[in-house]
Design a protein around this motif. Structure first.
Motif, mmCIF file in Angstrom:
data_model
loop_
_atom_site.group_PDB
_atom_site.id
_atom_site.type_symbol
_atom_site.label_atom_id
_atom_site.label_comp_id
_atom_site.label_asym_id
_atom_site.label_seq_id
_atom_site.Cartn_x
_atom_site.Cartn_y
_atom_site.Cartn_z
ATOM 1 N N GLY A 190 -23.506 31.571 47.442
ATOM 2 C CA GLY A 190 -23.234 29.932 47.123
ATOM 3 C C GLY A 190 -24.361 29.106 47.860
ATOM 4 N N ALA A 191 -25.160 29.546 48.637
ATOM 5 C CA ALA A 191 -26.027 28.792 49.418
ATOM 6 C C ALA A 191 -27.182 27.918 48.433
ATOM 7 C CB ALA A 191 -27.039 29.724 50.462
ATOM 8 N N ALA A 192 -27.445 26.897 49.115
ATOM 9 C CA ALA A 192 -28.310 25.910 48.256
ATOM 10 C C ALA A 192 -29.760 26.449 48.307
ATOM 11 C CB ALA A 192 -28.525 24.660 48.929
ATOM 12 N N ASN A 193 -30.300 26.460 47.242
ATOM 13 C CA ASN A 193 -31.733 26.880 47.025
ATOM 14 C C ASN A 193 -32.739 26.091 47.995
ATOM 15 O OD1 ASN A 193 -34.343 27.671 46.493
ATOM 16 N ND2 ASN A 193 -34.115 27.720 44.263
ATOM 17 N N VAL A 194 -32.965 26.381 49.151
ATOM 18 C CA VAL A 194 -33.990 25.504 49.750
ATOM 19 C C VAL A 194 -35.515 26.184 49.969
ATOM 20 C CG1 VAL A 194 -32.238 24.166 50.853
ATOM 21 C CG2 VAL A 194 -33.109 26.312 51.974
ATOM 22 N N SER A 195 -35.610 27.171 49.072
ATOM 23 C CA SER A 195 -36.803 28.007 49.129
ATOM 24 C C SER A 195 -37.907 27.128 49.139
ATOM 25 C CB SER A 195 -36.914 29.052 48.209
ATOM 26 O OG SER A 195 -35.887 29.912 48.137
ATOM 27 N N GLU A 196 -38.245 26.411 48.373
ATOM 28 C CA GLU A 196 -39.498 25.317 48.090
ATOM 29 C C GLU A 196 -39.736 24.537 49.348
ATOM 30 O OE1 GLU A 196 -41.493 21.786 45.928
ATOM 31 O OE2 GLU A 196 -39.748 22.699 44.797
ATOM 32 N N TRP A 197 -38.449 23.782 49.914
ATOM 33 C CA TRP A 197 -38.365 23.190 51.177
ATOM 34 C C TRP A 197 -39.025 24.267 52.412
ATOM 35 C CZ3 TRP A 197 -34.814 23.450 55.673
ATOM 36 C CH2 TRP A 197 -35.032 22.331 56.590
ATOM 37 N N ALA A 198 -38.334 25.261 52.584
ATOM 38 C CA ALA A 198 -38.575 26.233 53.736
ATOM 39 C C ALA A 198 -39.894 26.758 53.573
ATOM 40 C CB ALA A 198 -37.527 27.539 53.495
ATOM 41 N N VAL A 199 -40.483 27.105 52.521
ATOM 42 C CA VAL A 199 -41.912 27.416 52.371
ATOM 43 C C VAL A 199 -42.964 26.347 52.510
ATOM 44 C CG1 VAL A 199 -43.793 28.176 50.388
ATOM 45 C CG2 VAL A 199 -41.612 29.301 50.592
ATOM 46 N N ASN A 200 -42.653 25.100 52.200
ATOM 47 C CA ASN A 200 -43.290 23.864 52.467
ATOM 48 C C ASN A 200 -43.356 23.633 54.016
ATOM 49 O OD1 ASN A 200 -44.680 23.436 50.130
ATOM 50 N ND2 ASN A 200 -42.759 22.241 49.537
ATOM 51 N N LEU A 201 -42.431 23.890 54.825
ATOM 52 C CA LEU A 201 -42.153 23.651 56.194
ATOM 53 C C LEU A 201 -43.127 24.694 56.888
ATOM 54 C CD1 LEU A 201 -38.288 23.158 57.214
ATOM 55 C CD2 LEU A 201 -40.182 21.378 56.850
ATOM 56 N N GLY A 202 -42.939 25.980 56.540
ATOM 57 C CA GLY A 202 -43.879 26.991 57.047
ATOM 58 C C GLY A 202 -45.326 26.633 56.895
ATOM 59 N N ALA A 203 -45.593 26.201 55.756
ATOM 60 C CA ALA A 203 -46.757 26.131 55.279
ATOM 61 C C ALA A 203 -47.679 24.754 56.126
ATOM 62 C CB ALA A 203 -47.211 25.983 53.803
ATOM 63 N N ASP A 204 -46.801 24.028 56.274
ATOM 64 C CA ASP A 204 -47.261 22.626 57.193
ATOM 65 C C ASP A 204 -46.875 22.881 58.643
ATOM 66 O OD1 ASP A 204 -47.776 21.574 54.841
ATOM 67 O OD2 ASP A 204 -45.879 20.534 54.641
ATOM 68 N N GLY A 205 -46.679 24.096 59.017
ATOM 69 C CA GLY A 205 -46.590 24.275 60.608
ATOM 70 C C GLY A 205 -45.519 23.673 61.088
ATOM 71 N N LEU A 206 -44.407 23.199 60.221
ATOM 72 C CA LEU A 206 -42.902 22.574 60.723
ATOM 73 C C LEU A 206 -42.035 23.638 61.072
ATOM 74 C CD1 LEU A 206 -42.978 19.495 58.667
ATOM 75 C CD2 LEU A 206 -44.116 19.505 60.954
ATOM 76 N N ALA A 207 -40.904 23.273 61.945
ATOM 77 C CA ALA A 207 -39.790 24.261 62.261
ATOM 78 C C ALA A 207 -38.738 23.323 62.087
ATOM 79 C CB ALA A 207 -40.117 24.808 63.484
ATOM 80 N N PRO A 208 -37.630 23.814 61.595
ATOM 81 C CA PRO A 208 -36.249 23.244 61.374
ATOM 82 C C PRO A 208 -35.707 22.938 63.028
ATOM 83 C CG PRO A 208 -36.329 25.218 59.965
ATOM 84 C CD PRO A 208 -37.648 25.252 60.806
ATOM 85 N N TYR A 209 -35.223 21.790 62.844
ATOM 86 C CA TYR A 209 -34.799 21.237 64.399
ATOM 87 C C TYR A 209 -33.162 21.488 64.113
ATOM 88 C CZ TYR A 209 -33.588 17.853 67.894
ATOM 89 O OH TYR A 209 -33.163 17.213 69.267
ATOM 90 N N ASP A 210 -32.474 21.870 65.103
ATOM 91 C CA ASP A 210 -30.936 22.142 65.026
ATOM 92 C C ASP A 210 -30.379 20.675 65.113
ATOM 93 O OD1 ASP A 210 -31.343 24.670 65.951
ATOM 94 O OD2 ASP A 210 -31.145 24.455 68.032
ATOM 95 N N GLY A 211 -30.973 19.767 65.486
ATOM 96 C CA GLY A 211 -30.194 18.330 65.271
ATOM 97 C C GLY A 211 -30.184 17.961 63.791
ATOM 98 N N GLN A 212 -28.973 17.719 63.130
ATOM 99 C CA GLN A 212 -28.974 17.115 61.894
ATOM 100 C C GLN A 212 -28.004 15.943 61.875
ATOM 101 O OE1 GLN A 212 -27.393 20.633 59.540
ATOM 102 N NE2 GLN A 212 -25.627 20.662 61.056
ATOM 103 N N LEU A 213 -27.927 15.125 60.840
ATOM 104 C CA LEU A 213 -26.922 14.089 60.616
ATOM 105 C C LEU A 213 -26.096 14.417 59.625
ATOM 106 C CD1 LEU A 213 -29.184 10.956 60.701
ATOM 107 C CD2 LEU A 213 -27.698 11.932 62.436
ATOM 108 N N THR A 214 -24.686 14.582 59.450
ATOM 109 C CA THR A 214 -23.721 14.609 58.430
ATOM 110 C C THR A 214 -22.949 13.440 58.349
ATOM 111 O OG1 THR A 214 -23.706 17.057 59.212
ATOM 112 C CG2 THR A 214 -21.982 16.102 57.908
ATOM 113 N N LEU A 215 -23.292 13.152 57.176
ATOM 114 C CA LEU A 215 -22.394 11.691 56.402
ATOM 115 C C LEU A 215 -20.986 12.296 55.813
ATOM 116 C CD1 LEU A 215 -25.555 10.115 54.813
ATOM 117 C CD2 LEU A 215 -24.565 9.800 57.226
ATOM 118 N N ASP A 216 -19.872 11.905 56.768
ATOM 119 C CA ASP A 216 -18.730 12.581 56.164
ATOM 120 C C ASP A 216 -18.145 11.437 54.966
ATOM 121 O OD1 ASP A 216 -18.630 14.592 57.973
ATOM 122 O OD2 ASP A 216 -18.032 13.371 59.536
#
Length: 143
Positions: free
Chosen positions: A81-107
């Motif tokens: 059931g996980a969201a397909n974030v493959s394109e996002w993940a590949v582009n982050l890596g290709a751009d040399g970016l790393a996910p940050y633990d901090g996130q904003l959740t709008l309830d």
């Protein structure tokens, strides 16, 4: 014209396609095998030695409907059931970016209705990362 008959975008698109394929219909038995020696984060502490792997926490009694297999099924369902974030993940890596633990959740009323994830260059100072996350949160709260 480049020396190659494809673009960097073509490479990223194919990498994203293959990345997504890896998460489609994961092997149920493989999920269980990879769980065995993995630590369960909520009970893993170094101070008191209470750390447990899934196999230690939920002794696999060989029964196909025991607690280990129940957890295995729930993990399998989460992967499916996980969201397909493959394109996002590949582009982050290709751009040399790393996910940050901090996130904003709008309830919403009973569950989140939006979540914003951030990614930064590895050399971005923590203070700048935090300022950006908090700043975006403040601006959203204003509206």
């Amino acid at each position: 014209m480049t020396e190659r008959p494809y673009t960097d975008e073509d490479l990223r698109a194919e990498a994203a396609r293959q990345h997504a394929t890896l998460t489609e219909d994961p092997d149920f038995v493989g999920v269980g095998e990879r769980m065995e020696d993995a630590w369960v984060g909520s009970v893993e502490t170094e101070e008191d030695g209470s750390g447990r792997t899934w196999a230690e926490l939920l002794a696999d009694d060989g029964d196909w409907d025991g607690p280990y297999e129940e957890a295995q099924g729930k993990i399998h369902d989460l992967i499916n059931g996980a969201a397909n974030v493959s394109e996002w993940a590949v582009n982050l890596g290709a751009d040399g970016l790393a996910p940050y633990d901090g996130q904003l959740t709008l309830d919403g009323a009973n569950k989140p209705f939006a979540r914003i994830h951030f990614a930064f260059a590895p050399d971005t100072p923590e203070a700048m990362r935090l300022a950006l996350v908090e700043g975006v949160g403040v601006e959203i709260a204003r509206h």
